[in-house]
Motif scaffolding. Structure first.
Motif, PDB file in Angstrom:
ATOM      1  N   TRP A  41       0.823  -1.209   0.000  1.00 35.49           N
ATOM      2  CA  TRP A  41       0.000   0.000   0.000  1.00 35.49           C
ATOM      3  C   TRP A  41       0.856   1.257   0.000  1.00 35.49           C
ATOM      4  CZ3 TRP A  41      -4.724   1.133  -1.308  1.00 35.49           C
ATOM      5  CH2 TRP A  41      -5.709   0.148  -1.291  1.00 35.49           C
ATOM      6  N   GLN A  42       2.032   1.216   0.635  1.00 30.76           N
ATOM      7  CA  GLN A  42       2.840   2.435   0.631  1.00 30.76           C
ATOM      8  C   GLN A  42       3.323   2.763  -0.781  1.00 30.76           C
ATOM      9  OE1 GLN A  42       5.995   1.804   3.463  1.00 30.76           O
ATOM     10  NE2 GLN A  42       7.387   0.965   1.935  1.00 30.76           N
ATOM     11  N   GLU A  43       3.556   1.749  -1.590  1.00 28.37           N
ATOM     12  CA  GLU A  43       3.913   1.999  -2.992  1.00 28.37           C
ATOM     13  C   GLU A  43       2.718   2.558  -3.758  1.00 28.37           C
ATOM     14  OE1 GLU A  43       7.121  -1.272  -4.320  1.00 28.37           O
ATOM     15  OE2 GLU A  43       5.381  -2.115  -3.288  1.00 28.37           O
ATOM     16  N   VAL A  44       1.539   2.047  -3.453  1.00 28.03           N
ATOM     17  CA  VAL A  44       0.321   2.562  -4.092  1.00 28.03           C
ATOM     18  C   VAL A  44       0.078   4.003  -3.669  1.00 28.03           C
ATOM     19  CG1 VAL A  44      -2.198   2.336  -4.159  1.00 28.03           C
ATOM     20  CG2 VAL A  44      -0.747   0.303  -4.402  1.00 28.03           C
ATOM     21  N   PHE A  45       0.201   4.300  -2.374  1.00 30.08           N
ATOM     22  CA  PHE A  45       0.015   5.674  -1.899  1.00 30.08           C
ATOM     23  C   PHE A  45       0.982   6.631  -2.598  1.00 30.08           C
ATOM     24  CE2 PHE A  45      -1.612   4.385   2.607  1.00 30.08           C
ATOM     25  CZ  PHE A  45      -2.820   3.999   2.051  1.00 30.08           C
ATOM     26  N   THR A  46       2.233   6.214  -2.707  1.00 32.84           N
ATOM     27  CA  THR A  46       3.251   7.071  -3.326  1.00 32.84           C
ATOM     28  C   THR A  46       2.930   7.328  -4.798  1.00 32.84           C
ATOM     29  OG1 THR A  46       4.883   6.100  -1.820  1.00 32.84           O
ATOM     30  CG2 THR A  46       5.731   7.358  -3.695  1.00 32.84           C
ATOM     31  N   ALA A  47       2.496   6.291  -5.497  1.00 30.97           N
ATOM     32  CA  ALA A  47       2.127   6.448  -6.908  1.00 30.97           C
ATOM     33  C   ALA A  47       0.942   7.390  -7.062  1.00 30.97           C
ATOM     34  CB  ALA A  47       1.814   5.080  -7.515  1.00 30.97           C
ATOM     35  N   LEU A  48      -0.036   7.264  -6.173  1.00 33.72           N
ATOM     36  CA  LEU A  48      -1.207   8.142  -6.252  1.00 33.72           C
ATOM     37  C   LEU A  48      -0.825   9.596  -6.020  1.00 33.72           C
ATOM     38  CD1 LEU A  48      -3.888   6.011  -4.353  1.00 33.72           C
ATOM     39  CD2 LEU A  48      -3.684   6.353  -6.813  1.00 33.72           C
ATOM     40  N   VAL A  49      -0.001   9.857  -5.023  1.00 31.33           N
ATOM     41  CA  VAL A  49       0.427  11.230  -4.752  1.00 31.33           C
ATOM     42  C   VAL A  49       1.168  11.797  -5.958  1.00 31.33           C
ATOM     43  CG1 VAL A  49       1.975  12.661  -3.340  1.00 31.33           C
ATOM     44  CG2 VAL A  49       0.472  10.983  -2.243  1.00 31.33           C
ATOM     45  N   ALA A  50       2.008  10.969  -6.576  1.00 26.60           N
ATOM     46  CA  ALA A  50       2.717  11.415  -7.785  1.00 26.60           C
ATOM     47  C   ALA A  50       1.731  11.742  -8.899  1.00 26.60           C
ATOM     48  CB  ALA A  50       3.694  10.331  -8.239  1.00 26.60           C
ATOM     49  N   GLY A  51       0.725  10.890  -9.086  1.00 27.85           N
ATOM     50  CA  GLY A  51      -0.270  11.119 -10.126  1.00 27.85           C
ATOM     51  C   GLY A  51      -1.048  12.407  -9.907  1.00 27.85           C
ATOM     52  N   TYR A  52      -1.442  12.662  -8.656  1.00 29.95           N
ATOM     53  CA  TYR A  52      -2.149  13.909  -8.350  1.00 29.95           C
ATOM     54  C   TYR A  52      -1.273  15.112  -8.666  1.00 29.95           C
ATOM     55  CZ  TYR A  52      -6.432  12.234  -6.086  1.00 29.95           C
ATOM     56  OH  TYR A  52      -7.669  11.679  -5.839  1.00 29.95           O
ATOM     57  N   ASP A  53       0.003  15.053  -8.254  1.00 28.01           N
ATOM     58  CA  ASP A  53       0.877  16.193  -8.491  1.00 28.01           C
ATOM     59  C   ASP A  53       1.079  16.452  -9.971  1.00 28.01           C
ATOM     60  OD1 ASP A  53       3.373  17.544  -6.429  1.00 28.01           O
ATOM     61  OD2 ASP A  53       1.444  16.799  -5.720  1.00 28.01           O
ATOM     62  N   VAL A  54       1.312  15.412 -10.730  1.00 28.98           N
ATOM     63  CA  VAL A  54       1.531  15.600 -12.167  1.00 28.98           C
ATOM     64  C   VAL A  54       0.282  16.185 -12.814  1.00 28.98           C
ATOM     65  CG1 VAL A  54       1.914  14.411 -14.364  1.00 28.98           C
ATOM     66  CG2 VAL A  54       3.330  13.861 -12.378  1.00 28.98           C
ATOM     67  N   PHE A  55      -0.882  15.645 -12.488  1.00 27.99           N
ATOM     68  CA  PHE A  55      -2.106  16.178 -13.093  1.00 27.99           C
ATOM     69  C   PHE A  55      -2.341  17.627 -12.687  1.00 27.99           C
ATOM     70  CE2 PHE A  55      -6.571  17.248 -13.255  1.00 27.99           C
ATOM     71  CZ  PHE A  55      -6.951  16.792 -14.507  1.00 27.99           C
ATOM     72  N   ASN A  56      -2.351  17.896 -11.386  1.00 34.31           N
ATOM     73  CA  ASN A  56      -2.705  19.232 -10.914  1.00 34.31           C
ATOM     74  C   ASN A  56      -1.709  20.288 -11.366  1.00 34.31           C
ATOM     75  OD1 ASN A  56      -5.027  18.329  -9.603  1.00 34.31           O
ATOM     76  ND2 ASN A  56      -3.935  17.926  -7.684  1.00 34.31           N
ATOM     77  N   ARG A  57      -0.446  19.922 -11.427  1.00 38.88           N
ATOM     78  CA  ARG A  57       0.561  20.901 -11.835  1.00 38.88           C
ATOM     79  C   ARG A  57       0.541  21.141 -13.346  1.00 38.88           C
ATOM     80  NH1 ARG A  57       4.054  22.290  -7.847  1.00 38.88           N
ATOM     81  NH2 ARG A  57       3.924  21.098  -5.905  1.00 38.88           N
ATOM     82  N   VAL A  58       0.520  20.080 -14.117  1.00 32.49           N
ATOM     83  CA  VAL A  58       0.540  20.239 -15.572  1.00 32.49           C
ATOM     84  C   VAL A  58      -0.753  20.882 -16.068  1.00 32.49           C
ATOM     85  CG1 VAL A  58       0.581  19.004 -17.773  1.00 32.49           C
ATOM     86  CG2 VAL A  58       2.174  18.367 -15.958  1.00 32.49           C
ATOM     87  N   VAL A  59      -1.886  20.341 -15.645  1.00 31.73           N
ATOM     88  CA  VAL A  59      -3.160  20.883 -16.113  1.00 31.73           C
ATOM     89  C   VAL A  59      -3.416  22.262 -15.514  1.00 31.73           C
ATOM     90  CG1 VAL A  59      -5.652  20.525 -16.153  1.00 31.73           C
ATOM     91  CG2 VAL A  59      -4.111  18.594 -16.521  1.00 31.73           C
TER      92      VAL A  59
END
Length: 453
Positions: A125-143
């Motif tokens: 789950w910690q790997e999943v949490f880390t991936a999700l946080v990365a995904g949110y950052d990439v989306f919110n920052r780029v978009v």
């Protein structure tokens, strides 16, 4: 146009570690996971006109059953499972969002990451949490850096940016290095798609955009893992993503606090099954209805309803004052406000146009006026001012951010109430409480398991 945008973002994703996430961020991830599942229940329930044909199509395609399809006893290839689950998550417009990006994130990032996690051995789950946080950052920052130009050009940010975010998150989960993440992001960027015309007509098809994002992002990460090399400078090139969809890129939104503050913490949850642009008006109408009831003033005494709101809200939700379907109702500012004023609330039941008998009486009394001052990206404001004259009295409510955003963020108790409403008829109160408790109790070091299994 700035240089090295793609490189800097992919380097951030590659270097991100679970240890970088503080306790508040981990708790936020859990809260948003619970909200994602709540939104899936709502979308599965009400958007059957799209869900059922897509399920038939996906079933006919066959393939190796590797990942769970929600609300089903079957598994499908992970890209198809991610597509379907993303479809459900966005089907009722109850999924989370971000003000700067003006788009939704969980609806694509979570189904993509969860489907992929089922196919990988030893994922925690910690790997999943880390991936999700990365995904949110990439989306919110780029978009977020592409707005408001992206919206003004007619693109749906959730679809256009979804594939990029999912590619980054999935590549992170697969353990790819910065170069592998770069190729995954690039592959997704060159496939970006999604038009915002779906807020004018064919609204029920809107979930196809994030569903494509989930599928494209997951598959791009898998191709990058197999060694596929993609275009260089996919975001910043003159022929790249920003020039195609927005012309400019806001450097502050892209990089301020990168790696130190995580944008999932500035994202919001939604209480109402309608476009975010209607929410401040709904909050104001509900508050006015309570004040009228306290004064003993009935709806038959309403003379005028004035709504002052930011222009993009009118552009998205101001063109269908008399909706005839659930899909149209979700994108009608006039209907949502009138229904909230009539019922004193706004939930899935109020999306049924026939359930609100007075809207055709109230809607003609609504006058909508634009005010640029009610939208301020820097301050996180996208608000509305509603004034109702009734019974010789004037009732005014100003709502700059609806409940669920900023300092008005939802608690676990609020979310449990929302979850029960979304899953009504499918899960009882006790089952919802148990599901919430299970999500809150996730141990980061534990192996990933599907929450609904």
């Amino acid at each position: 146009m700035m240089q090295d945008i793609t490189t800097r973002l992919c380097q951030f994703v590659a270097e991100l570690r679970y240890e970088n996430l503080d306790a508040a961020t981990v708790e936020q991830v859990k809260l948003f996971i619970a909200d994602y599942y709540a939104a899936c229940y709502a979308g599965y329930r009400i958007n059957t006109a799209l869900n059922e044909p897509v399920m038939k199509r996906m079933t006919a395609m066959g393939g190796t059953p590797r990942a769970t399809v929600l609300f089903s006893d079957r598994k499908m290839p992970e890209t198809n499972a991610a597509f379907l689950n993303a479809l459900y998550a966005h089907g009722a417009d109850m999924d989370d969002g971000n003000r700067k990006a003006a788009g939704h994130i969980a609806t694509h990032v979570m189904p993509a990451v969860f489907a992929l996690a089922e196919t990988l051995e030893g994922v925690t789950w910690q790997e999943v949490f880390t991936a999700l946080v990365a995904g949110y950052d990439v989306f919110n920052r780029v978009v977020g850096a592409a707005q408001p130009g992206m919206y003004n050009k007619g693109f749906h940010s959730t679809g256009i940016g979804g594939g990029i975010a999912c590619a980054a998150a999935c590549a992170k989960l697969m353990g790819l290095d910065a170069e592998g993440i770069y190729n995954a992001v690039s592959l997704a960027a060159i496939q970006s798609s999604g038009l915002i015309i779906i807020d004018e007509s064919g609204q029920g098809c809107k979930p196809i955009n994030p569903a494509n994002g989930a599928r494209i992002g997951l598959e791009s990460a898998q191709l990058a893992a197999l060694g596929v090399e993609s275009s260089r400078n996919p975001l910043e090139s003159k022929k790249g993503w920003f020039n195609a969809f927005a012309i400019t890129a806001d450097e502050t939104v892209l990089f301020e606090g990168l790696g130190k503050t995580f944008t999932i913490n500035e994202s919001y949850l939604k209480l109402y099954p309608s476009c975010r642009h209607t929410h401040c008006g709904i909050d104001a109408a509900v508050a006015i209805r309570r004040r009228m009831e306290a004064d003993g003033v009935g709806l038959d005494a309403v003379e005028t309803i004035e709504v002052t709101i930011y222009p993009s809200a009118i552009k998205s939700t101001g063109h269908t004052p008399y909706p005839t379907t659930v899909d149209q109702a979700k994108f009608s500012l006039h209907y949502c406000l009138a229904a909230a004023l009539e019922k004193g609330e706004f939930g899935l039941a109020e999306l049924e146009v026939s359930s609100c008998r007075l809207t055709n009486v109230l809607v003609p009394k609504i006058r909508v006026m634009p005010d640029d001052e009610l939208e301020n990206r820097a301050k996180g404001i996208r608000g509305a001012v509603v004034t109702v004259t009734a019974g010789g009295k004037t009732y005014t409510e100003t709502v700059l951010t609806p409940k669920g955003e900023g300092e008005k963020r939802l608690s676990w108790e609020d979310l449990e109430v929302k979850f029960r409403q979304c899953a009504e008829g499918m899960k009882n109160r006790q089952q919802v409480a148990e599901m919430i408790a299970r999500i809150r109790a996730i141990a980061p070091e534990a192996p990933y398991t599907n929450i609904l299994s």
